[in-house]
Design a protein around this motif. Structure first.
Motif, short mmCIF file in Angstrom:
data_model
loop_
_atom_site.label_atom_id
_atom_site.label_comp_id
_atom_site.label_asym_id
_atom_site.label_seq_id
_atom_site.Cartn_x
_atom_site.Cartn_y
_atom_site.Cartn_z
N ASP A 1 20.53 30.45 29.42
CA ASP A 1 20.04 29.33 30.21
C ASP A 1 19.59 28.17 29.32
OD1 ASP A 1 19.47 28.10 32.59
OD2 ASP A 1 17.38 28.76 32.59
N ASN A 2 20.25 27.02 29.50
CA ASN A 2 19.79 25.77 28.89
C ASN A 2 19.61 25.87 27.38
OD1 ASN A 2 19.18 23.08 29.33
ND2 ASN A 2 16.97 23.48 29.45
N TYR B 1 19.94 25.13 23.52
CA TYR B 1 20.15 24.02 22.58
C TYR B 1 20.12 24.59 21.18
CZ TYR B 1 19.44 20.43 26.12
OH TYR B 1 19.58 19.63 27.22
N TRP C 1 24.07 18.58 17.96
CA TRP C 1 23.95 19.82 18.74
C TRP C 1 25.28 20.56 18.71
CZ3 TRP C 1 19.25 21.10 19.51
CH2 TRP C 1 18.28 20.19 19.90
N GLU D 1 24.50 22.27 23.69
CA GLU D 1 23.57 21.31 24.28
C GLU D 1 23.40 21.64 25.76
OE1 GLU D 1 24.79 17.32 23.54
OE2 GLU D 1 22.92 16.45 24.26
N GLY D 2 22.33 22.32 26.08
CA GLY D 2 22.08 22.71 27.46
C GLY D 2 23.11 23.73 27.97
N TYR D 3 23.53 24.63 27.07
CA TYR D 3 24.60 25.58 27.40
C TYR D 3 24.11 26.66 28.37
CZ TYR D 3 28.58 28.67 26.80
OH TYR D 3 29.69 29.45 27.02
N ARG D 4 24.93 26.92 29.38
CA ARG D 4 24.63 27.98 30.37
C ARG D 4 25.82 28.91 30.50
NH1 ARG D 4 20.27 25.98 33.34
NH2 ARG D 4 20.15 23.75 32.95
N LYS E 1 15.91 25.59 21.68
CA LYS E 1 15.41 25.63 23.05
C LYS E 1 16.31 26.51 23.89
CE LYS E 1 14.32 22.47 26.78
NZ LYS E 1 14.66 21.18 27.37
N GLY E 2 15.76 27.06 24.97
CA GLY E 2 16.58 27.83 25.90
C GLY E 2 16.25 29.30 25.90
N GLN E 3 16.92 30.02 26.76
CA GLN E 3 16.58 31.42 26.98
C GLN E 3 17.83 32.29 27.05
OE1 GLN E 3 13.29 32.56 29.71
NE2 GLN E 3 14.90 33.43 30.99
N SER F 1 13.53 33.26 23.74
CA SER F 1 12.94 32.15 24.49
C SER F 1 11.90 31.55 23.56
CB SER F 1 12.28 32.63 25.79
OG SER F 1 11.07 33.30 25.51
#
Ligand SMILES: Nc1ncnc2c1ncn2[C@@H]1O[C@H](COP(=O)(O)OP(=O)(O)OP(=O)(O)O)[C@@H](O)[C@H]1O
Ligand SMILES: [Mg+2]
Length: 214
Positions: free
Chosen positions: A6-7, A9, A19, A22-25, A59-61, A71
């Motif tokens: 989730d999200n 970076y 990056w 970048e905001g990878y899901r 950033k992200g989980q 996380s």
């Protein structure tokens, strides 16, 4: 969802690094086999390294089997993630025999269980006759099978394959691809398979996603 990203970076350390993600899901279900394609340098290997815990995102989980492994507050060690990985060069230990390589991750088991698991993996990859050989004494295709056996032996929750067929010559590749498909079907492991070769991916995977901007 078995694997949930989730999200995310990530950039490598250094000033003004772009990056990579970048905001990878991304998400996949238990038992699914998903291919990852995309041009060179787009971050496929980096993504696998992040999932395995070998890199830490900005950033992200990342959640594996209901557990937050990455996380802002969590950073589960690579060993504790129970993720198996096969690299492009197979990464076999040159000073260990085939059997020792495969048994490497089985130290938690007692001697008898370790022996049994080793036999199962040797049988599954049809390497029984080669168990006392060293990696330099077996072919590229056989090394690839040992690498797969080693990664699968500890029963990982998730198997990550990074271009596992790219070192093989074209004729051998077709054969190993078929073997790998059979092995994957038998093991029912959840698997992420990186390759730039769509034929490799479609042989093993139910769906293919892309990583990177392009
Ligand atoms: N350790 C590192 N330090 C700095 N930059 C790196 C590092 N490893 C990779 N990169 C850079 O990060 C980007 C993504 O690399 P990565 O290895 O994830 O790409 P890839 O999609 O696996 O490429 P390929 O298909 O060639 O294997 C590339 O631009 C690469 O040069
Ligand atoms: Mg790569």
């Amino acid at each position: 969802m078995f694997l949930e990203i989730d999200n995310l970076y990530f950039s490598y350390p250094g000033k003004h690094r772009p990056w990579i993600l970048e905001g990878y899901r991304f998400g996949m279900e238990a038992g699914e086999k998903v291919g990852i394609s995309g041009p060179s340098g787009q971050g496929k290997s980096t993504l696998l390294r992040l999932i395995a815990g070998l890199e830490r995102p900005q950033k992200g989980q990342i959640v594996i089997d209901g557990e937050i492994v990455t996380s802002a507050e969590h950073d589960v060690t690579p060993e504790a993630r129970q993720v198996g990985m096969v690299f492009q060069d197979y990464g076999l230990f040159p000073h260990m025999t085939v059997a020792q390589n495969i048994a490497y991750g089985l130290w938690r088991l007692d001697k008898k269980a370790r022996r049994e698991r080793l036999e199962t993996m040797l049988e599954l990859t049809r390497m029984q006759a080669f168990s006392t050989r060293y990696p330099y004494e077996i072919s590229g295709g056989q090394q690839q099978r040992v690498a797969l056996a080693r990664a699968l032996a500890p029963n990982p929750k998730l198997l990550l394959l990074d271009e596992p067929l790219s070192n093989l010559d074209a004729s051998l590749k077709v054969e190993i691809r078929r073997e790998m498909r059979e092995l994957m079907e038998q093991s029912q492991v959840t698997c992420l398979f990186v390759s730039h070769d769509l034929d490799d991916l479609h042989a093993v995977c139910e769906r293919v996603v892309r990583v990177g901007a392009a």
